[in-house]
Scaffold this active site. Structure first.
Site, PDB file in Angstrom:
ATOM      1  N   CYS A   1      32.837  55.043 122.226  1.00  0.00           N
ATOM      2  CA  CYS A   1      32.141  55.983 123.113  1.00  0.00           C
ATOM      3  C   CYS A   1      32.445  55.717 124.577  1.00  0.00           C
ATOM      4  CB  CYS A   1      30.642  55.910 122.867  1.00  0.00           C
ATOM      5  SG  CYS A   1      30.004  54.233 123.068  1.00  0.00           S
TER       6      CYS A   1
ATOM      7  N   ARG B   1      32.852  65.610 125.149  1.00  0.00           N
ATOM      8  CA  ARG B   1      31.472  65.582 125.643  1.00  0.00           C
ATOM      9  C   ARG B   1      31.152  66.884 126.379  1.00  0.00           C
ATOM     10  NH1 ARG B   1      28.975  60.753 126.476  1.00  0.00           N
ATOM     11  NH2 ARG B   1      27.183  62.126 126.681  1.00  0.00           N
TER      12      ARG B   1
ATOM     13  N   ARG C   1      18.471  60.298 130.811  1.00  0.00           N
ATOM     14  CA  ARG C   1      18.989  59.021 130.281  1.00  0.00           C
ATOM     15  C   ARG C   1      17.943  57.968 130.599  1.00  0.00           C
ATOM     16  NH1 ARG C   1      24.953  56.387 130.458  1.00  0.00           N
ATOM     17  NH2 ARG C   1      25.088  57.903 128.793  1.00  0.00           N
TER      18      ARG C   1
ATOM     19  N   ASP D   1      31.417  50.150 119.521  1.00  0.00           N
ATOM     20  CA  ASP D   1      30.686  50.331 120.779  1.00  0.00           C
ATOM     21  C   ASP D   1      30.540  48.939 121.408  1.00  0.00           C
ATOM     22  OD1 ASP D   1      29.013  51.213 122.825  1.00  0.00           O
ATOM     23  OD2 ASP D   1      27.267  51.555 121.547  1.00  0.00           O
TER      24      ASP D   1
ATOM     25  N   GLN E   1      26.586  62.236 122.403  1.00  0.00           N
ATOM     26  CA  GLN E   1      27.771  61.443 122.060  1.00  0.00           C
ATOM     27  C   GLN E   1      28.172  61.698 120.612  1.00  0.00           C
ATOM     28  OE1 GLN E   1      29.582  59.059 124.077  1.00  0.00           O
ATOM     29  NE2 GLN E   1      30.971  59.395 122.393  1.00  0.00           N
TER      30      GLN E   1
ATOM     31  N   HIS F   1      21.828  58.628 120.908  1.00  0.00           N
ATOM     32  CA  HIS F   1      22.752  59.214 121.885  1.00  0.00           C
ATOM     33  C   HIS F   1      23.323  60.487 121.217  1.00  0.00           C
ATOM     34  CE1 HIS F   1      25.157  59.614 125.325  1.00  0.00           C
ATOM     35  NE2 HIS F   1      25.953  58.572 125.248  1.00  0.00           N
TER      36      HIS F   1
HETATM   37  N1   CP Z   1      29.733  57.363 126.474  1.00  0.00           N
HETATM   38  C1   CP Z   1      28.892  57.508 127.514  1.00  0.00           C
HETATM   39  O1   CP Z   1      27.748  57.952 127.366  1.00  0.00           O
HETATM   40  O2   CP Z   1      29.411  57.130 128.717  1.00  0.00           O
HETATM   41  P1   CP Z   1      28.584  56.970 130.064  1.00  0.00           P
HETATM   42  O3   CP Z   1      27.634  55.826 129.872  1.00  0.00           O
HETATM   43  O4   CP Z   1      29.611  56.689 131.126  1.00  0.00           O
HETATM   44  O5   CP Z   1      27.837  58.245 130.323  1.00  0.00           O
HETATM   45  N1  NVA Z   2      25.358  51.332 123.342  1.00  0.00           N
HETATM   46  C1  NVA Z   2      25.823  51.627 124.677  1.00  0.00           C
HETATM   47  C2  NVA Z   2      26.342  53.023 124.752  1.00  0.00           C
HETATM   48  C3  NVA Z   2      26.899  53.423 126.087  1.00  0.00           C
HETATM   49  C4  NVA Z   2      27.356  54.851 126.117  1.00  0.00           C
HETATM   50  C5  NVA Z   2      24.693  51.422 125.671  1.00  0.00           C
HETATM   51  O1  NVA Z   2      23.560  51.791 125.355  1.00  0.00           O
HETATM   52  O2  NVA Z   2      24.943  50.893 126.735  1.00  0.00           O
END
Ligand code: CP
Ligand code: NVA
Length: 304
Positions: free
Chosen positions: A258, A286, A100, A219, A129, A126
């Site tokens: 999400c 997930r 990440r 989102d 997701q 993502h």
């Molecule tokens: N939706 C998602 O990726 O959640 P987290 O940021 O908690 O991993």
């Molecule tokens: N768009 C959001 C998604 C989180 C899962 C972010 O990047 O924070």
């Protein structure tokens, strides 16, 4: 060597296969317990996470492998040592990297390891997701996903762009509504149009022009690491809130997010906690799609 940096890395056929595999794994929790036996998977996270981290850690263990969570504050990519050097070292002890990261380019740098790299969220994509979202839509509309009207409303960044690739690959009807200057990136759209010229995705800025949606997806208005002023952001995004009035007007039967959500900003409590909310189904899914991705990358693909 196969990586999952975005859903562009999977063919439409592979996406369908991963969804089928995930559905099977969901129905048969004791299956594939030794799929990744003796393997170790590094999980390098530069940003916070609940769902992605826990579902990957649990999923990796359920496949018989060992997850190793690495907080970026400890590893300090690009500061203590280069991303490429971190990757090359990880390859000495582990078989894959789930990452990440802030910048999509960091994922490319991690490929220096010559072991599979899986995107657990970056600024642009993502993919895991999106696979969970597609599985969720498939479960809720099992007869034919292609007739479902899907609406994404909010910022057109990582989650939205991955949903767009998934929708294009599976030939789904998707409308994307974002405020001016907050839509998907031009370079991304060029790639999408080149890869899936026949896609059924419409993009706009006017939510009032949308007349119907079976599924409404939103989102956060401020993504992790985004330093925009939130008070100003809320003013810009306020007309794009997913609330009961919108659900009723569009006659939606599913609402998706999400997570994490800023409750009563992009989505109201009333909608998020309603009977048409799929948010926990998405979160649960997930686990299954990530197990399916891992099995596909490490077992099926590497032996094909
Ligand atoms: N939706 C998602 O990726 O959640 P987290 O940021 O908690 O991993
Ligand atoms: N768009 C959001 C998604 C989180 C899962 C972010 O990047 O924070």
């Amino acid at each position: 060597m196969m990586h999952l940096l975005s859903l562009f890395d999977l063919s439409a056929e592979q996406i369908r296969h991963v969804l089928t595999l995930a559905g099977y794994m969901k129905a048969h929790p004791a299956s594939f317990q030794t799929s990744l036996k003796t393997k170790s998977i590094a999980m390098l996270f530069e940003k916070p996470s609940l769902r992605t981290r826990v579902s990957f850690e649990v999923g990796i263990q359920q496949l018989g492998a060992q997850p190793l969570y690495l907080d970026a504050q400890m590893v300090q990519p690009g500061q203590r040592e280069s991303v490429e050097d971190i990757a090359r070292n990880l390859a000495c002890w582990t078989h894959g990297i789930v990452a990440r990261v802030f910048k999509h380019e960091t994922l490319h740098a991690l490929k220096a390891a010559n072991i599979p790299v899986i995107n657990a969220l970056c600024d642009q994509h993502h993919p895991c997701q999106s696979l969970a979202d597609l599985l969720t839509i498939q479960e809720r509309y099992p007869i034919d996903m292609k007739v479902v009207d899907i609406l994404y409303v909010g910022e057109g960044n990582n989650v939205c762009q991955s949903l767009m690739v998934g929708a294009a690959a599976l030939d789904l009807k998707l409308t994307v509504i974002c405020p001016h200057d907050f839509g998907p990136q031009q370079a991304f759209l060029a790639e999408l149009n080149q890869r899936y010229p026949q896609h059924k995705i419409q993009i706009g800025t006017d939510l009032t022009a949308v007349e119907h949606a079976d599924v409404i997806y939103t989102d956060t208005w401020l993504s992790m690491g985004d330093t925009r002023d939130y008070a100003q952001t809320k003013k810009i995004f306020a007309p794009y809130q997913v609330n009961q009035a919108l659900v009723k007007r569009l006659q939606a039967t599913t609402v998706m997010h999400c997570l994490p959500a800023h409750r009563n900003d992009e989505i109201t409590d009333e909608v998020m906690d309603s009977s048409i909310s799929a948010v926990l189904q998405q979160a649960e899914n997930r686990l299954y799609v990530q197990k399916a991705v891992l099995h596909h990358l490490f077992e099926e693909f590497s032996h094909s």
